[in-house]
Design a protein around this motif. Structure first.
Motif, PDB file in Angstrom:
ATOM      1  N   GLU A  89       0.823  -1.206   0.000  1.00  0.00           N
ATOM      2  CA  GLU A  89       0.000   0.000   0.000  1.00  0.00           C
ATOM      3  C   GLU A  89       0.861   1.262   0.000  1.00  0.00           C
ATOM      4  OE1 GLU A  89      -3.112  -0.487   2.922  1.00  0.00           O
ATOM      5  OE2 GLU A  89      -3.907  -2.200   1.809  1.00  0.00           O
ATOM      6  N   HIS A  90       1.968   1.181   0.711  1.00  0.00           N
ATOM      7  CA  HIS A  90       2.921   2.291   0.708  1.00  0.00           C
ATOM      8  C   HIS A  90       3.410   2.562  -0.729  1.00  0.00           C
ATOM      9  CE1 HIS A  90       6.595   4.557   1.921  1.00  0.00           C
ATOM     10  NE2 HIS A  90       7.107   3.901   0.896  1.00  0.00           N
ATOM     11  N   LEU A 133       2.068   1.652  -3.627  1.00  0.00           N
ATOM     12  CA  LEU A 133       1.008   2.103  -4.544  1.00  0.00           C
ATOM     13  C   LEU A 133       0.694   3.575  -4.329  1.00  0.00           C
ATOM     14  CD1 LEU A 133      -1.354  -1.010  -4.359  1.00  0.00           C
ATOM     15  CD2 LEU A 133      -0.013  -0.276  -6.339  1.00  0.00           C
ATOM     16  N   ARG A 134       0.786   4.026  -3.103  1.00  0.00           N
ATOM     17  CA  ARG A 134       0.461   5.408  -2.781  1.00  0.00           C
ATOM     18  C   ARG A 134       1.435   6.375  -3.458  1.00  0.00           C
ATOM     19  NH1 ARG A 134      -1.535   8.572   1.605  1.00  0.00           N
ATOM     20  NH2 ARG A 134      -3.041   6.976   2.174  1.00  0.00           N
ATOM     21  N   THR A 163      -4.212   1.314 -13.703  1.00  0.00           N
ATOM     22  CA  THR A 163      -4.399   2.651 -13.130  1.00  0.00           C
ATOM     23  C   THR A 163      -5.873   2.903 -12.796  1.00  0.00           C
ATOM     24  OG1 THR A 163      -4.334   3.481 -15.395  1.00  0.00           O
ATOM     25  CG2 THR A 163      -2.356   3.754 -14.087  1.00  0.00           C
ATOM     26  N   LEU A 179      -6.290   1.357  -9.502  1.00  0.00           N
ATOM     27  CA  LEU A 179      -5.672   2.233  -8.508  1.00  0.00           C
ATOM     28  C   LEU A 179      -6.608   3.379  -8.129  1.00  0.00           C
ATOM     29  CD1 LEU A 179      -2.801   2.650  -7.148  1.00  0.00           C
ATOM     30  CD2 LEU A 179      -2.358   4.315  -8.958  1.00  0.00           C
ATOM     31  N   ALA A 180      -7.384   3.844  -9.089  1.00  0.00           N
ATOM     32  CA  ALA A 180      -8.261   4.992  -8.835  1.00  0.00           C
ATOM     33  C   ALA A 180      -9.445   4.630  -7.948  1.00  0.00           C
ATOM     34  CB  ALA A 180      -8.759   5.565 -10.163  1.00  0.00           C
ATOM     35  N   ARG A 213     -10.737   3.421  -4.675  1.00  0.00           N
ATOM     36  CA  ARG A 213     -10.120   3.309  -3.344  1.00  0.00           C
ATOM     37  C   ARG A 213     -10.386   1.964  -2.675  1.00  0.00           C
ATOM     38  NH1 ARG A 213      -9.399   8.454  -1.045  1.00  0.00           N
ATOM     39  NH2 ARG A 213      -8.819   7.465   0.913  1.00  0.00           N
ATOM     40  N   ARG A 269      -8.536  -0.862  -5.012  1.00  0.00           N
ATOM     41  CA  ARG A 269      -7.091  -0.712  -5.133  1.00  0.00           C
ATOM     42  C   ARG A 269      -6.310  -1.846  -4.484  1.00  0.00           C
ATOM     43  NH1 ARG A 269      -4.557   4.709  -2.802  1.00  0.00           N
ATOM     44  NH2 ARG A 269      -5.833   5.576  -4.471  1.00  0.00           N
ATOM     45  N   ASN A 315      -8.664  -7.758   1.349  1.00  0.00           N
ATOM     46  CA  ASN A 315      -9.983  -8.103   1.879  1.00  0.00           C
ATOM     47  C   ASN A 315     -10.882  -8.438   0.685  1.00  0.00           C
ATOM     48  OD1 ASN A 315     -12.501  -8.288   3.052  1.00  0.00           O
ATOM     49  ND2 ASN A 315     -12.134  -6.624   4.500  1.00  0.00           N
ATOM     50  N   GLU A 372     -14.660  -7.932   0.848  1.00  0.00           N
ATOM     51  CA  GLU A 372     -15.024  -6.517   0.768  1.00  0.00           C
ATOM     52  C   GLU A 372     -15.010  -6.038  -0.688  1.00  0.00           C
ATOM     53  OE1 GLU A 372     -13.621  -2.603   3.159  1.00  0.00           O
ATOM     54  OE2 GLU A 372     -12.064  -3.459   1.914  1.00  0.00           O
ATOM     55  N   VAL A 431     -18.016  -7.480  -2.664  1.00  0.00           N
ATOM     56  CA  VAL A 431     -19.266  -6.766  -2.411  1.00  0.00           C
ATOM     57  C   VAL A 431     -19.241  -5.407  -3.112  1.00  0.00           C
ATOM     58  CG1 VAL A 431     -20.655  -5.642  -0.624  1.00  0.00           C
ATOM     59  CG2 VAL A 431     -19.810  -7.980  -0.274  1.00  0.00           C
ATOM     60  N   THR A 488     -21.788  -4.009  -6.142  1.00  0.00           N
ATOM     61  CA  THR A 488     -22.449  -2.712  -6.203  1.00  0.00           C
ATOM     62  C   THR A 488     -22.226  -2.066  -7.568  1.00  0.00           C
ATOM     63  OG1 THR A 488     -21.948  -2.522  -3.863  1.00  0.00           O
ATOM     64  CG2 THR A 488     -22.707  -0.531  -4.956  1.00  0.00           C
TER      65      THR A 488
END
Ligand code: SF4
Lengths: 466, 251, 206
Positions: free
Chosen positions: A60-61, A63-64, A297, A300-301, A303, A306, A376, A379, A382, A386
């Motif tokens: 995550e670091h 990717l940020r 990308t 990545l957009a 949230r 990602r 996750n 998560e 789901v 949506t």
């Protein structure tokens, strides 16, 4: 939820797969075997949960700050004598590989197992350009010779048994005698490919990790075909998704523990190769790194979506998945199968072509529990459901769901509905159970009875008490 | 303690006996049970099927019904897990800060029944009697989302007359999964067959769990097979006492 | 090409534009060292390497001569392999040997950069006594000499020590090449060497 563009929905393909008892048994046995191996070597590591947290946070670091890290990697690779290319999509990446091959007048390339090149259909593009790709991983070879498709990101031919492989090798490799012992089949592949390793001047690989501070690329493997491809040809091209970065060499201490134990259930897989640009006198003297976007990308957009990019393709989620272990991989109709496939495919190939995949899960959460980088998956599933709902037009399901909300948002309506159900169920109910019906009830009651709505609800009882 | 019961929509409609048992049990342990009548459904089916936005009125309704409760107890691990994990997630983009605050304030007071008994109250022996061979299936939400761990087993072990038989491959999902059970009927039933095989292999008379929904699926399969093995929610076992049985038969 | 570069980087920046400022901290609570020392360290390495079906010998300086004496056939060796580590019949590789020459020899003898006890892994970094990558790949039999002081306990300790090896290529080897691609049956020896012999050299410390 199947939209018009999704040609093969998961439920249809899964129906066929679960009806094939032999396949179900093969996949069931195989996944049980790997699960047990993984569990044993993970239990050995006292700080496993700390490592998972490190893996997650490292990903995550990175990717940020992905833009910065990619530029850093590009600089380091270039400084070490490699050439870096950028590809917006699969077609562009394939063109880059073909141009390199053509510049060297190469008619054949050897390939290391790489799902990324499967994702972009590189082999098809190479063939269309008159260049013959040779898959060198044993399972990929079985798939390629059999004109088959992979059913597992780590063990692509998991659905084939030894008798089928023997028959295939005899037919395609022109052998007149061959037993079905795995060691003999493996030896046949060794003999067939050795000549290719010694003569083909260009190799194409994927990459497991790109290390930004040193410009080092890593490929992990078992058979040595990877080392052959990465060492013997004069020209090496590696196609790597932009998400596969780690900031520093030292960070490999985390992934070199997480990956092998999660994937093959070994303490370390047999071979890990690391190379940095070009090393004079050792290995390929021309190295190209192709950095591939191909909708990453977009992932990545999103949230919530990602975290999918944390994936290190270990396949632990496939092996633990109660759905995958019943259906096998072909039901996912993708080069990415199982839980990771169910979340990655709709994001990379578009929801329109894979709208049933986010529903291919009971949301049991076993995948999340084993994932070495803590994706996750439930998560994300789901979340993608949506998105699938939002993108679909009018459906009966939407109508019913809307009606259900109105009912649940009004206790009186709920009670009326309970009363109606008691009447409506009569033709189907006997002895307190419903054994048939229409719509979802019909689906339910194909193999299961459904309790009939009793004459008194809890609410009714509560009132009688007072 | 004043306990507000969240019965859940499907227990209310299909399994009132689970709710009745929960009331009897909590009252026997000396608690006051309340049932806010404006409660309905937590919205789990909607949010898990991709209709999370549509379910927001149900979140609002839940908060309104239970805002003033000392504790909320529910005999459904999946609904509790939905409340704990999905509510705040669904509200992220709504900008309804007041509702978010209310949810954040309420969630720590919402308990699944077995966790409430063992972890919150520290009770393991609830004085139950249940002379049956019983096997326990840890449903996925109780096992992985709520991490109830040993709580239900501790409760079962303390039940007099009960013969607890370990279920092999217990942690494997039964295949229910909400709308998964109908959207992916074939796969769901394939998973169910394996679960039924292990349940039948234990020779237990009763399969219990913390979710009536999974039990409806397992029990529906067992009933179709005319296997004679029944599914019973843990609350009903814990509510049973000697008075409920005559010579080992239920009154 | 640079249009693609700018576009991809632009899309990334766009994708991250709604993120809160600041970096995500990396959780480093995992073990950086393992409590393995002396005889236990060497034993663990031997046991874990054997678990991969590598052959493991433990020798002192005199024992090494005997162990090497047994090696039959022509072995390729790196040009800087120490004299005492040479097998009876050898060819030094000064990068003059072609791939077919390497394919034709009976084996290879090398040293290593280090070895990892917890995983039973040897690591070659193209440093002294190890040669280029092809020589440990094409011959069917790899004999690797591991001086006891080269054994580290854990992966993090190995990674830390290997920092100075870069940018030379690194190869981690854990047992002979293997596959489990056919019905998940593990078969040792696919494309890489089919046999790996590890000779642990030196007095086992207490
Ligand atoms: S999602 Fe996690 S468990 Fe699945 S393949 Fe990727 S890293 Fe492995």
């Amino acid at each position: 939820m199947a939209s018009a563009a999704e040609r093969h929905t998961f439920p249809e393909l899964a129906k066929r797969a679960v009806a094939d008892t032999q396949l179900r048994r093969n996949i069931g046995n195989a996944t049980q075997t790997i699960r047990a191996k993984r569990a044993a070597v993970v239990a050995e590591v006292p700080d496993w949960e700390d490592l998972r947290e490190a893996g997650r946070s490292l990903k995550e670091h990175t990717l940020r700050s992905l833009d910065r890290y990619l530029v850093q990697l590009e600089e380091a690779v270039t400084k070490a004598g490699g050439q870096v290319h950028w590809a917006r999509d699969g077609a562009e990446a394939s063109r880059i590989v073909i141009e390199i091959a053509e510049r060297h007048s190469v008619k054949e390339v050897i390939k290391v197992k790489s799902i990324t090149t499967e994702e972009i259909k590189l082999n098809e593009a190479l063939e269309a350009a008159g260049i013959r790709p040779f898959e060198t991983d044993l399972a990929e070879l079985i798939i390629q010779l059999g004109d088959d498709v992979s059913s597992h990101i780590l063990v692509p031919a998991i659905h084939r048994n030894r008798a089928e492989i023997r028959e295939l090798f005899m037919r395609k490799l022109g052998l007149t005698e061959l037993s079905d012992r795995p060691s003999d089949l493996t030896a046949a592949a060794r003999t067939y490919l050795r000549e290719k390793f010694l003569t083909v001047p260009m190799a194409v690989s994927g990459a497991n990790f790109g290390i930004c501070d040193t410009g080092t690329i890593c490929v992990v493997e078992s058979e040595g075909n990877g080392r052959m491809c990465l060492t013997l040809p004069q020209v090496l091209v590696s196609v790597m998704g932009v998400e596969k970065l780690v900031p520093t060499w030292e960070d490999m201490e985390v992934f070199l523990q997480l990956l092998p134990r999660s994937s093959t259930g070994e303490r370390m897989n047999p071979y890990n190769s690391f190379w940095t640009g070009v090393m004079p006198g050792d290995g390929p003297q021309e190295f190209h790194l192709v950095l591939l976007d191909n909708r990453r990308t977009d992932v990545l957009a999103d949230r919530t979506g990602r975290q999918t990019l944390n994936c290190i393709r270990c396949s632990a989620c496939l092996n633990i998945c109660p759905v995958y272990s019943r259906t096998g991989g072909h039901a996912y109709h993708s080069e990415y199968q199982g839980p990771i496939g169910a979340i990655l495919t709709p994001q990379l190939h578009g929801m329109e072509s894979a709208a049933s995949l986010p529903y291919a899960s009971s949301l049991c959460g076993a995948c999340y529990e084993v994932c070495p980088v803590k994706i996750n998956i439930p998560e994300v599933l789901v979340h993608l459901r949506t998105r699938a709902v939002a993108q679909s037009g009018f459906t009966l399901e939407k109508l019913a769901m809307g009606a259900a909300i109105r009912m649940f948002d009004n206790p009186r309506l709920l009670e009326t509905a309970q009363k109606i159900a008691r009447v409506a169920q009569r033709p189907f109910a006997s002895d307190g159970y419903i054994t048939g019906g229409i719509g979802p009830v019909r689906q339910w009651t194909k193999a299961r009875d459904l309790p009939a709505v009793p004459s008194q609800s809890f609410r009714d009882w509560w009132r009688t008490r007072r | 303690m004043r306990v507000a019961l969240f019965i859940t929509c499907y227990n209310d409609t299909l399994f009132p006996q689970t709710g009745i048992a929960t009331v009897r049990l909590l009252e026997r342990l000396g608690h006051t049970v309340e049932f806010p009548e404006n409660q309905t459904c937590c919205g789990q089916m909607h949010s898990n099927t991709g209709y999370g936005d549509e379910a927001i009125p149900l979140i609002r309704r839940f908060v309104k019904a239970f805002r003033d409760a000392e504790v909320v107890v529910s005999p459904s691990s999946s609904c509790v897990s939905n409340i704990r994990t999905a509510y705040l997630r669904s509200l992220v983009d709504t900008g309804d800060e007041a509702l978010k605050r209310d949810v954040a304030d309420l969630v720590p007071r919402v308990f699944e029944l077995s966790q409430f008994l063992v972890e919150k109250l520290g009770v393991e022996d609830v004085g139950a009697y249940y002379p049956r061979r019983v096997t326990y299936h840890p449903t996925c939400n109780s096992l992985r989302a709520l991490k109830v761990g040993e709580a239900p087993l501790k409760l079962l072990r303390a039940v007099r007359g009960l013969d607890l038989i370990e279920l092999p491959d217990a942690q494997e999902c039964c295949g229910f999964g909400g709308t998964f059970a109908v959207k992916n009927e074939d796969t769901s039933v394939a998973m169910l067959s394996d679960k039924m095989r292990t349940v039948l292999g234990t020779r237990a008379e009763i399969c219990t769990a913390l979710d009536s929904s999974c039990l409806m699926h397992i029990g529906g399969g067992l009933h179709r097979l005319r296997s004679g093995v029944r599914t019973v929610h843990l609350a009903e076992i814990l509510a049973s006492t000697e008075g409920d049985f005559i010579h080992g038969e239920r009154r | 090409m640079s249009a693609a570069r700018e576009e991809v980087l632009g899309r990334i920046r766009q994708a991250l534009s709604r993120d809160p400022a600041g970096e995500i901290d990396i959780a480093r609570s995992y073990r950086r060292t393992a409590a393995l020392h002396g005889a236990e360290l060497v034993d663990r390495f031997a046991e874990r390497a054997e678990a991969y079906k590598a052959t493991v010998l433990r020798v002192d300086a005199a024992g090494l001569a005997d162990a090497l004496e047994r090696l039959r056939g022509r072995f390729v060796v790196p040009d800087d392999l120490p004299e005492e580590w040479l097998p009876p019949e050898f060819i030094r590789d000064h990068r003059q040997l072609g791939h077919r020459d390497l394919d034709a020899v009976d084996g290879v003898v090398t040293g290593c950069a280090l070895a990892i006890a917890e995983t039973g892994t040897i690591v070659l970094d193209a440093g002294v006594g190890q040669g280029r990558r092809a020589i440990t790949l094409l011959p069917d039999f790899h004999v690797c000499i591991v001086p006891v002081e080269r054994i580290v306990a854990s992966v993090p300790e190995a990674v830390a020590a290997l920092r100075t090896s870069l940018p030379r290529p690194l190869t981690f080897m854990s047992g002979p090449s293997a596959t489990s691609d056919i019905e998940l049956n593990r078969v040792e020896g696919v494309h890489g060497p089919r046999r790996l012999e590890i000779i642990i050299l030196g007095e086992t410390p207490d």
